[in-house]
Design a protein around this motif. Structure first.
Motif, PDB file in Angstrom:
ATOM      1  N   UNK A   1     -16.593 -31.855 -35.381  1.00 41.94           N
ATOM      2  CA  UNK A   1     -17.817 -31.098 -35.162  1.00 41.94           C
ATOM      3  C   UNK A   1     -17.602 -29.658 -35.614  1.00 41.94           C
ATOM      4  N   UNK A   2     -18.625 -29.078 -36.207  1.00 41.44           N
ATOM      5  CA  UNK A   2     -18.551 -27.679 -36.613  1.00 41.44           C
ATOM      6  C   UNK A   2     -18.157 -26.809 -35.421  1.00 41.44           C
ATOM      7  N   UNK A   3     -17.203 -25.938 -35.628  1.00 37.67           N
ATOM      8  CA  UNK A   3     -16.742 -25.051 -34.569  1.00 37.67           C
ATOM      9  C   UNK A   3     -15.498 -25.550 -33.852  1.00 37.67           C
ATOM     10  N   UNK A   4     -15.233 -26.857 -33.945  1.00 36.23           N
ATOM     11  CA  UNK A   4     -14.015 -27.402 -33.336  1.00 36.23           C
ATOM     12  C   UNK A   4     -12.812 -27.099 -34.217  1.00 36.23           C
ATOM     13  N   UNK A   5     -11.627 -27.298 -33.636  1.00 40.86           N
ATOM     14  CA  UNK A   5     -10.402 -27.167 -34.421  1.00 40.86           C
ATOM     15  C   UNK A   5     -10.059 -28.506 -35.067  1.00 40.86           C
ATOM     16  N   UNK A   6      -9.480 -28.449 -36.256  1.00 42.58           N
ATOM     17  CA  UNK A   6      -9.064 -29.665 -36.972  1.00 42.58           C
ATOM     18  C   UNK A   6      -7.554 -29.678 -37.115  1.00 42.58           C
ATOM     19  N   UNK A   7      -6.988 -30.867 -36.997  1.00 42.22           N
ATOM     20  CA  UNK A   7      -5.552 -31.025 -37.221  1.00 42.22           C
ATOM     21  C   UNK A   7      -5.353 -32.166 -38.212  1.00 42.22           C
ATOM     22  N   UNK A   8      -4.720 -31.853 -39.325  1.00 39.93           N
ATOM     23  CA  UNK A   8      -4.428 -32.848 -40.358  1.00 39.93           C
ATOM     24  C   UNK A   8      -2.920 -33.010 -40.425  1.00 39.93           C
ATOM     25  N   UNK A   9      -2.465 -34.253 -40.392  1.00 42.67           N
ATOM     26  CA  UNK A   9      -1.039 -34.533 -40.312  1.00 42.67           C
ATOM     27  C   UNK A   9      -0.481 -35.090 -41.609  1.00 42.67           C
ATOM     28  N   UNK A  10       0.824 -34.921 -41.762  1.00 41.02           N
ATOM     29  CA  UNK A  10       1.518 -35.401 -42.947  1.00 41.02           C
ATOM     30  C   UNK A  10       2.946 -35.759 -42.558  1.00 41.02           C
ATOM     31  N   UNK A  11       3.401 -36.912 -43.013  1.00 40.42           N
ATOM     32  CA  UNK A  11       4.785 -37.315 -42.811  1.00 40.42           C
ATOM     33  C   UNK A  11       5.489 -37.337 -44.155  1.00 40.42           C
ATOM     34  N   UNK A  12       6.717 -36.870 -44.189  1.00 41.35           N
ATOM     35  CA  UNK A  12       7.495 -36.925 -45.423  1.00 41.35           C
ATOM     36  C   UNK A  12       8.813 -37.619 -45.124  1.00 41.35           C
ATOM     37  N   UNK A  13       9.447 -38.162 -46.150  1.00 39.76           N
ATOM     38  CA  UNK A  13      10.639 -38.975 -45.900  1.00 39.76           C
ATOM     39  C   UNK A  13      11.911 -38.368 -46.471  1.00 39.76           C
ATOM     40  N   UNK A  14      11.784 -37.327 -47.330  1.00 39.33           N
ATOM     41  CA  UNK A  14      12.969 -36.745 -47.964  1.00 39.33           C
ATOM     42  C   UNK A  14      13.441 -35.552 -47.143  1.00 39.33           C
ATOM     43  N   UNK A  15      14.508 -35.745 -46.395  1.00 37.22           N
ATOM     44  CA  UNK A  15      14.983 -34.682 -45.516  1.00 37.22           C
ATOM     45  C   UNK A  15      15.522 -33.481 -46.283  1.00 37.22           C
ATOM     46  N   UNK A  16      15.776 -33.637 -47.576  1.00 41.27           N
ATOM     47  CA  UNK A  16      16.300 -32.527 -48.379  1.00 41.27           C
ATOM     48  C   UNK A  16      15.189 -31.621 -48.904  1.00 41.27           C
ATOM     49  N   UNK A  17      13.940 -32.030 -48.760  1.00 45.55           N
ATOM     50  CA  UNK A  17      12.834 -31.200 -49.254  1.00 45.55           C
ATOM     51  C   UNK A  17      12.817 -29.867 -48.526  1.00 45.55           C
ATOM     52  N   UNK A  18      12.625 -28.786 -49.272  1.00 43.57           N
ATOM     53  CA  UNK A  18      12.794 -27.458 -48.683  1.00 43.57           C
ATOM     54  C   UNK A  18      11.538 -26.594 -48.734  1.00 43.57           C
ATOM     55  N   UNK A  19      10.451 -27.150 -49.256  1.00 46.78           N
ATOM     56  CA  UNK A  19       9.254 -26.328 -49.409  1.00 46.78           C
ATOM     57  C   UNK A  19       8.064 -27.250 -49.368  1.00 46.78           C
ATOM     58  N   UNK A  20       7.013 -26.821 -48.648  1.00 45.53           N
ATOM     59  CA  UNK A  20       5.840 -27.656 -48.453  1.00 45.53           C
ATOM     60  C   UNK A  20       4.583 -26.819 -48.633  1.00 45.53           C
ATOM     61  N   UNK A  21       3.572 -27.466 -49.202  1.00 44.64           N
ATOM     62  CA  UNK A  21       2.317 -26.755 -49.450  1.00 44.64           C
ATOM     63  C   UNK A  21       1.154 -27.632 -48.981  1.00 44.64           C
ATOM     64  N   UNK A  22       0.125 -26.993 -48.489  1.00 46.66           N
ATOM     65  CA  UNK A  22      -1.151 -27.657 -48.230  1.00 46.66           C
ATOM     66  C   UNK A  22      -2.159 -27.180 -49.267  1.00 46.66           C
ATOM     67  N   UNK A  23      -2.884 -28.174 -49.827  1.00 48.40           N
ATOM     68  CA  UNK A  23      -3.933 -27.898 -50.793  1.00 48.40           C
ATOM     69  C   UNK A  23      -5.261 -28.453 -50.303  1.00 48.40           C
ATOM     70  N   UNK A  24      -6.341 -27.819 -50.759  1.00 51.04           N
ATOM     71  CA  UNK A  24      -7.702 -28.276 -50.492  1.00 51.04           C
ATOM     72  C   UNK A  24      -8.334 -28.631 -51.829  1.00 51.04           C
ATOM     73  N   UNK A  25      -8.957 -29.806 -51.896  1.00 47.30           N
ATOM     74  CA  UNK A  25      -9.609 -30.205 -53.139  1.00 47.30           C
ATOM     75  C   UNK A  25     -11.056 -30.579 -52.878  1.00 47.30           C
TER      76      UNK A  25
END
Lengths: 113, 114
Positions: free
Chosen positions: B14-38
């Motif tokens: 609903x407009x005005x509420x907070x949103x939470x978007x989740x993501x799981x990754x499997x490579x424990x060596x990854x050192x940098x993460x980005x969120x994009x909007x399309x």
């Protein structure tokens, strides 16, 4: 204006023809990427280049080829060997490798007719 | 195989509420993460990034949380607005030797109801 430019925006190709998608950036970025996006799907990496005259295959490189003769240009050729080429193609660049923000172009929608 | 994935394909708020978007990754060596909007028919736009030496980073109305123990990333959007309606992707810098490449997840569609 600085940025990354893809052309054309829409492209139609007959089956059996090769076609080249253009990607140019004036951000002085070392790294450039090509992604493919199918409807309702994420971005899949085709090829990437960390530096001029060098590039590596991504996850779905078969049927595609690239060149990186100039820092600012990274053209993608979709060959007749690509079995299902209709898709939205996105080019990106970043200052260096994957540990810096990537900037995207507006995409090229390729349709095989 | 290794992948970057999202838990839910569509999130409706609903407009005005907070949103939470989740993501799981499997490579424990990854050192940098980005969120994009399309937005439809356009290229992805940068929202916020976080490096693996951090747990939390805040921007304007957005917060990214990184839990390296369970390899989980989330994007929180405060006071969600209709203009936030789009597809959101997480991406990770997947390392291979001395180089890294940005690998994207499948995306979550955020729908904001007025």
């Amino acid at each position: 204006d600085g940025g990354i430019t893809q052309s054309p925006k829409y492209l139609f190709r007959k089956e059996g023809q090769n076609v080249t998608l253009s990607c140019e950036q004036n951000l002085n970025h070392d790294a450039m990427y090509w992604y493919r996006q199918d409807p309702g799907q994420g971005l899949r990496l085709i090829y990437y280049s960390q530096i001029v005259n060098d590039f590596q295959k991504g996850d779905i490189a078969e049927g595609y080829s690239v060149s990186r003769e100039k820092k600012e240009s990274f053209p993608l050729t979709v060959t007749s060997a690509q079995k299902n080429p209709t898709a939205f193609y996105l080019c990106a660049s970043s200052l260096r490798g994957g540990d810096t923000e990537a900037f995207f172009g507006q995409g090229t929608r390729l349709t095989v007719v | 195989g290794e992948s970057v994935g999202l838990h839910l394909p569509t999130l409706s708020v609903q407009e005005g509420d907070n949103s939470i978007i989740n993501c799981a990754y499997s490579n424990s060596a990854s050192d940098y993460f980005i969120w994009y909007k399309q937005e439809s028919g356009k290229g992805p736009q940068f929202i916020i990034d976080i490096r693996s030496n951090m747990d939390k980073r805040q921007g304007q109305r957005v917060t990214v949380l990184l839990n390296k123990t369970v390899k989980h990333l989330s994007l929180q959007i405060a006071a969600t607005q209709p203009g936030d309606s789009a597809v959101y992707f997480c991406a990770e810098n997947r390392l291979s030797g001395n180089t890294g490449k940005l690998i994207f997840g499948q995306g979550t569609t955020l729908q904001v109801k007025p």
